[in-house]
Design a protein around this motif. Structure first.
Motif, PDB file in Angstrom:
ATOM      1  N   PRO A  19      27.063  35.367  33.148  1.00 49.91           N
ATOM      2  CA  PRO A  19      27.095  35.866  31.766  1.00 49.91           C
ATOM      3  C   PRO A  19      25.874  36.738  31.476  1.00 49.91           C
ATOM      4  O   PRO A  19      24.740  36.340  31.732  1.00 49.91           O
ATOM      5  CB  PRO A  19      27.082  34.580  30.936  1.00 49.91           C
ATOM      6  N   GLY A  20      26.120  37.940  30.976  1.00 51.77           N
ATOM      7  CA  GLY A  20      25.032  38.876  30.717  1.00 51.77           C
ATOM      8  C   GLY A  20      24.805  39.853  31.854  1.00 51.77           C
ATOM      9  O   GLY A  20      24.097  40.853  31.695  1.00 51.77           O
TER      10      GLY A  20
ATOM     11  N   PHE B 299      22.510  39.313  43.622  1.00 52.38           N
ATOM     12  CA  PHE B 299      23.936  39.615  43.620  1.00 52.38           C
ATOM     13  C   PHE B 299      24.689  38.636  42.726  1.00 52.38           C
ATOM     14  O   PHE B 299      25.581  39.033  41.963  1.00 52.38           O
ATOM     15  CB  PHE B 299      24.478  39.567  45.047  1.00 52.38           C
ATOM     16  N   LYS B 300      24.337  37.363  42.819  1.00 48.79           N
ATOM     17  CA  LYS B 300      24.989  36.358  41.984  1.00 48.79           C
ATOM     18  C   LYS B 300      24.780  36.635  40.501  1.00 48.79           C
ATOM     19  O   LYS B 300      25.680  36.440  39.679  1.00 48.79           O
ATOM     20  CB  LYS B 300      24.463  34.963  42.331  1.00 48.79           C
ATOM     21  N   LYS B 301      23.574  37.103  40.161  1.00 44.78           N
ATOM     22  CA  LYS B 301      23.257  37.356  38.748  1.00 44.78           C
ATOM     23  C   LYS B 301      24.139  38.447  38.146  1.00 44.78           C
ATOM     24  O   LYS B 301      24.378  38.470  36.937  1.00 44.78           O
ATOM     25  CB  LYS B 301      21.784  37.739  38.609  1.00 44.78           C
TER      26      LYS B 301
ATOM     27  N   LEU C 206      28.399  42.846  35.976  1.00 45.43           N
ATOM     28  CA  LEU C 206      29.774  42.673  36.458  1.00 45.43           C
ATOM     29  C   LEU C 206      30.403  41.365  35.972  1.00 45.43           C
ATOM     30  O   LEU C 206      31.350  40.866  36.570  1.00 45.43           O
ATOM     31  CB  LEU C 206      29.804  42.721  37.989  1.00 45.43           C
ATOM     32  N   GLU C 207      29.898  40.829  34.882  1.00 41.98           N
ATOM     33  CA  GLU C 207      30.393  39.530  34.410  1.00 41.98           C
ATOM     34  C   GLU C 207      31.887  39.545  34.081  1.00 41.98           C
ATOM     35  O   GLU C 207      32.585  38.537  34.230  1.00 41.98           O
ATOM     36  CB  GLU C 207      29.603  39.069  33.177  1.00 41.98           C
ATOM     37  N   LYS C 208      32.418  40.716  33.679  1.00 43.40           N
ATOM     38  CA  LYS C 208      33.828  40.795  33.308  1.00 43.40           C
ATOM     39  C   LYS C 208      34.758  40.678  34.518  1.00 43.40           C
ATOM     40  O   LYS C 208      35.976  40.486  34.344  1.00 43.40           O
ATOM     41  CB  LYS C 208      34.097  42.103  32.570  1.00 43.40           C
TER      42      LYS C 208
END
Length: 538
Positions: free
Chosen positions: A322-323, A316-318, A326-328
């Motif tokens: 970045p990459g 979930f954290k990943k 859901l990084e945005k």
């Protein structure tokens, strides 16, 4: 803007420079203890003192000083203050809707032996509340419950303050570990693993200590199996979670496991003698709730545990890194006038390196988000009216004004010390004590918590110093940051803030000195143990 290089020995003598660097800390200590000013006022004067020395002694540009303070305030608001606000808001929902009364009764019906009730309420349930909220709320809640169960106010408050050792290092979803790690650019999981070498075993000792305080060696003999089940399951779970998941879940999982295991154990085992603090008072058996009602009352805390567990799973954290997909959704705000404009250099680092200053607003993946989701669920389940929610919000905001201001002022002061290099100066001076430093390292954490009432604030003040000193004497910086957390935890029971919260919760306002006398001897003894273990291990 032009970059600015840190200077670690501005006066040409490391100890003279260290004295100058220590002045803002001394200002904070004196104002808080001698003049008895409120924490945020002492913090404000410390910010001013740190700023003056940073500009005129360390030659740090004033704009960098200002932006360092602003950065610290932002971190104080999110994630620290936001977690505390949301957690206390959730607790108040259960109180206002009457569900907390059911939770309280469900605890008392597990066993009528009040030695074991202390393990359930102060030790396990207190650790659960510490994991969810922290910042004095667990002691206040559990002390009030013990008074309701028949314990004297002084006795109840003292027991809960001592029991808080078990979960104090990982309160409010692990931020006493994660914030200092963030401040020192260390891996919070690694810092947590080092604390796992000591604190889970100490949690077992605390379980025995509580029974000893209540009923001496006789109480330990009569309840030994239950103490071992409670403390052992708590310590083992805490160690496993710290090793594989992180500090965020250490208290919640350990508390739930110990509560469940002890409850099941007490269905097949009973002490030979039933201990009551008031032997003349009959056991209240008038009100009993069905399993469904009890489960319904506990449901928000179960949902919270599931959410926090999910949010802290690696996969979930990943998604938010970045990459990730859901990084945005993670908003990053480089601090203008500070980000990458301060340069660290030898001997603090092996080669010149800019210091990043990026505020992360993770609105969809933070612990605060998990608690807010739980608040929404609880509001629907318990049919809270808009009027109730507004009243709770107003009440919680009013109660937290002073603590939040204190948190923000201490973090602002800490960030000035970090970015100006003052913390590094102190670390270099302490490094000259050589291999003996780990023996005294816990005292810094202990002092920080005694003054500020918070392991988080203590870490913000002293974690950079601990990390730099560790690097200078050739040991992993994570070890001394972990020791700072452990030493600080031993001071929670004597912190003026904790004492005041506990005393107010049980109607002992004005008698804080009596409560202090109850806890001080245990705090000093356990601090000595942490220092010795730190010296031997690291």
């Amino acid at each position: 803007m032009h970059v600015w290089e840190q200077v670690y020995n501005p006066l040409g003598n490391i100890w003279l420079s260290a004295i100058i660097a220590a002045v803002p800390i001394i200002v904070f200590i004196v104002l808080l203890t001698v003049f008895k000013l409120k924490g945020y006022i002492a913090g404000l004067f410390s910010i001013i003192a740190a700023g003056i020395f940073a500009v005129f002694i360390y030659k740090m540009p004033a704009i960098l000083v200002l932006m360092s303070a602003i950065y610290g305030i932002l971190v104080g608001l999110w994630p620290v203050a936001s977690i505390v606000f949301a957690a206390i808001f959730l607790y108040k929902i259960t109180v206002k809707t009457g569900k907390f009364a059911i939770i309280e009764k469900s605890i008392s019906f597990i066993t009528v032996d009040q030695r074991l009730q202390v393990l359930i309420v102060a030790f396990s349930f207190g650790a659960f509340l510490e994991g969810a909220a922290g910042f004095g709320a667990p002691v206040a809640i559990t002390a009030a419950i013990l008074v309701g169960l028949g314990f004297s106010p002084l006795y109840a408050a003292g027991l809960c303050l001592i029991a808080n050792i078990a979960g104090g290092a990982y309160g409010a979803m692990g931020i006493p570990v994660t914030v200092p790690a963030l401040l020192t650019n260390l891996d919070g999981l690694v810092v947590g693993r080092y604390t796992a070498l000591v604190l889970p075993a100490l949690s077992i000792v605390v379980a025995f200590l509580l029974i000893f305080i209540i009923d001496g060696f006789k109480g330990i003999r009569q309840t030994f199996p239950a103490i071992l089940v409670s403390g052992g399951s708590f310590g083992l779970t805490q160690a496993l979670v710290l090793t594989f998941l992180g500090a965020e879940l250490a208290d919640i999982f350990a508390a739930i496991v110990s509560l469940v295991v002890l409850t099941l154990f007490l269905q097949v085992w009973k002490p030979k003698e039933i201990y009551r603090v008031n032997r003349e008072k009959a056991v209240d058996k008038q009100i009993k709730y069905s399993f469904g009602k009890i489960a319904y009352a506990w449901l928000p805390f179960v949902f919270l545990t599931i959410c926090v567990t999910l949010f802290n799973l690696p996969f979930f954290k990943k998604l938010f890194l970045p990459g990730g997909l859901l990084e945005k959704l993670v908003l990053l705000f480089p601090i203008p006038g500070l980000d990458n404009l301060v340069i660290k250099h030898a001997p603090i680092v092996t080669q010149d390196a800019p210091m990043a200053a990026v505020f992360k607003l993770d609105l969809f993946s933070s612990t605060t988000t998990a608690i807010v989701m739980t608040i929404i669920v609880a509001s629907i389940l318990f049919r809270c009216s808009n009027k109730q929610l507004r009243e709770i919000a107003k009440e919680t905001s009013k109660e937290l004004v002073s603590p939040v201001l204190t948190i923000c002022s201490v973090l602002a002061f800490a960030y000035i010390c970090t970015y100006s290099g003052m913390s590094s100066t102190l670390g270099l001076a302490f490094a000259s004590t050589g291999k003996v430093f780990p023996l005294f390292s816990p005292v810094l954490g202990w002092l920080g918590v005694f003054l500020t009432g918070s392991v988080v604030n203590s870490g913000s003040l002293f974690a950079p110093l601990q990390a730099v000193t560790a690097s200078q004497i050739g040991i992993a910086p994570e070890t001394m940051v972990a020791v700072n957390v452990m030493g600080g935890t031993m001071a929670k029971m004597i912190s003026p803030q904790s004492i005041a919260v506990a005393a107010a919760a049980v109607g002992l306002a004005g008698k804080e000195s009596d409560l202090f006398k109850v806890t001080i001897k245990y705090s000093l003894c356990l601090l000595a143990v942490i220092g010795l273990v730190s010296w031997l291990l690291f």
